[in-house]
Design a protein around this motif. Structure first.
Motif, short mmCIF file in Angstrom:
data_model
loop_
_atom_site.label_atom_id
_atom_site.label_comp_id
_atom_site.label_asym_id
_atom_site.label_seq_id
_atom_site.Cartn_x
_atom_site.Cartn_y
_atom_site.Cartn_z
N MET A 1 -57.42 -53.15 -35.73
CA MET A 1 -58.64 -52.99 -36.50
C MET A 1 -59.84 -53.21 -35.59
O MET A 1 -59.83 -54.09 -34.75
N ALA A 2 -60.83 -52.44 -35.84
CA ALA A 2 -62.04 -52.55 -35.04
C ALA A 2 -62.91 -53.68 -35.58
O ALA A 2 -62.74 -54.15 -36.71
N LYS A 3 -63.84 -54.12 -34.75
CA LYS A 3 -64.74 -55.21 -35.15
C LYS A 3 -65.55 -54.82 -36.40
O LYS A 3 -65.80 -55.65 -37.26
N ALA A 4 -65.91 -53.55 -36.53
CA ALA A 4 -66.67 -53.08 -37.69
C ALA A 4 -65.85 -53.26 -38.96
O ALA A 4 -66.39 -53.59 -40.02
N ASP A 5 -64.54 -53.03 -38.87
CA ASP A 5 -63.66 -53.20 -40.02
C ASP A 5 -63.66 -54.66 -40.48
O ASP A 5 -63.70 -54.96 -41.67
N TYR A 6 -63.58 -55.56 -39.51
CA TYR A 6 -63.60 -56.99 -39.84
C TYR A 6 -64.93 -57.39 -40.48
O TYR A 6 -64.96 -58.16 -41.44
#
Length: 66
Positions: free
Chosen positions: A1-6
């Motif tokens: 998962m990308a940081k944006a998803d988190y």
């Protein structure tokens, strides 16, 4: 998962926490209002009971004099 998803998940959780806190506050207020209403009803019942007891005593006194 990308940081944006988190970040999106974190933002969503924060919103859910905010909503839940609002709901808790609403339930707390409703509970306080219900407690106050019950307290008033109990007080009214106590006054009515006292009045009935006094009336019964007067009735007994009147019956005793007859």
């Amino acid at each position: 998962m990308a940081k944006a998803d988190y970040q999106e998940i974190i933002t969503e959780y924060k919103e859910q926490v905010r909503v839940l806190k609002e709901q808790v506050n609403e339930l707390t207020d409703a509970c306080k209002a219900k407690d106050s209403a019950l307290k008033r009803a109990l007080q009214k019942l106590e006054y009515t009971t006292d009045d009935l007891d006094k009336l019964q005593e007067k009735t007994d006194e009147t019956d005793g004099k007859l």
